[in-house]
Every structure is written in C-alpha cells, then in structure tokens.
Design an enzyme around this catalytic site. Structure first.
Site, mmCIF file in Angstrom:
data_model
loop_
_atom_site.group_PDB
_atom_site.id
_atom_site.type_symbol
_atom_site.label_atom_id
_atom_site.label_comp_id
_atom_site.label_asym_id
_atom_site.label_seq_id
_atom_site.Cartn_x
_atom_site.Cartn_y
_atom_site.Cartn_z
ATOM 1 N N VAL A 9 0.873 -1.173 0.000
ATOM 2 C CA VAL A 9 0.000 0.000 0.000
ATOM 3 C C VAL A 9 0.909 1.221 0.000
ATOM 4 O O VAL A 9 1.907 1.266 0.711
ATOM 5 C CB VAL A 9 -0.978 0.020 1.200
ATOM 6 C CG1 VAL A 9 -2.052 -1.054 1.040
ATOM 7 C CG2 VAL A 9 -0.264 -0.144 2.526
ATOM 8 N N SER A 10 0.576 2.178 -0.837
ATOM 9 C CA SER A 10 1.498 3.295 -1.048
ATOM 10 C C SER A 10 1.394 4.403 -0.011
ATOM 11 O O SER A 10 2.272 5.257 0.048
ATOM 12 C CB SER A 10 1.312 3.872 -2.453
ATOM 13 O OG SER A 10 -0.023 4.225 -2.667
ATOM 14 N N THR A 11 0.355 4.400 0.807
ATOM 15 C CA THR A 11 0.263 5.406 1.870
ATOM 16 C C THR A 11 0.048 4.714 3.211
ATOM 17 O O THR A 11 -0.474 3.600 3.269
ATOM 18 C CB THR A 11 -0.894 6.403 1.622
ATOM 19 O OG1 THR A 11 -2.133 5.695 1.675
ATOM 20 C CG2 THR A 11 -0.756 7.105 0.281
#
Length: 120
Positions: A9-11
């Site tokens: 997940v990028s955040t």
C-alpha cells in the site's frame, strides 16, 4: 508448498488487508503454507522497499516455493523492475501467482509469464 504473500500500500493510511485476505483464501484452497510480507507507505515504482528486500533475501535462500500477489502493480509499477523480479524468481525456481491477472505459474499454463517477458 511454501508461499510468500506480498502486499503493498502506497500510503500509511491505507490497509493491505483487502489484498492479503484474498490471497490467503487462495493459499488455503491450494493447501499451501504462507508467510506474509507487507510494504506500507512506499510507492510501487521504487525498486527498493523494505519488505520486498527481505522477501528477495528469503527467495535467494529458497525459503518459499511460490510468490503470490494480489495484482502485478503491487509487486512493481515500473515494468523493467517487474520483469527483472519475475526473471529472478524464475531463475531461482520460484513460481509466481498474481490473482487479479489470473497468472498462476504453478500450473502448466505458464504462457502469461512468457508474454510478460516479451513486452520488455
């Protein structure tokens, strides 16, 4: 079979559970054992990610037989890096599964991986 599950997940405010849960169901249905590696707050465009780095070390030590991801872009959004990773896994004798794309290199139909390699 021993399976490594990789999620990204990028955040930091996102949760990888949606990805992991779907892969876990697949792994259970195949009667495999699994370990999970999750990168949080890291872009898939980056070649170096903490959990991915540990996963590759485990791959080189032959600690798992198959790598499963929810989608190809979770493994890498940079095509060159993605192809390099898949080639390394193949050279190590590690099969690859991407659920959403229907890629399962543990079965006789490995054609999808050859197609991916061809678009390099």
């Amino acid at each position: 079979m021993r399976c490594a599950i990789y999620a990204l997940v990028s955040t930091l405010d996102q949760e990888a559970e949606n990805q992991s849960a779907e892969i876990r169901h697949y792994v259970i249905a195949r009667d495999w054992t699994a370990t999970e590696c999750v990168d949080r707050g890291v872009s898939g465009a980056k070649d170096r990610r903490p959990a991915l780095g540990r996963l590759l070390i485990d791959a080189r030590r032959h600690r798992f037989d198959v790598l499963a991801v929810w989608r190809l872009d979770r493994l890498g959004s940079n095509l060159r890096h993605l192809i390099t990773l898949l080639e390394e896994l193949q050279a190590l004798g590690i099969a690859f599964v991407s659920l959403n794309e229907g890629i399962d290199a543990t079965t006789p139909g490995k054609l999808q991986l050859h197609i991916l390699a061809a678009i390099r």
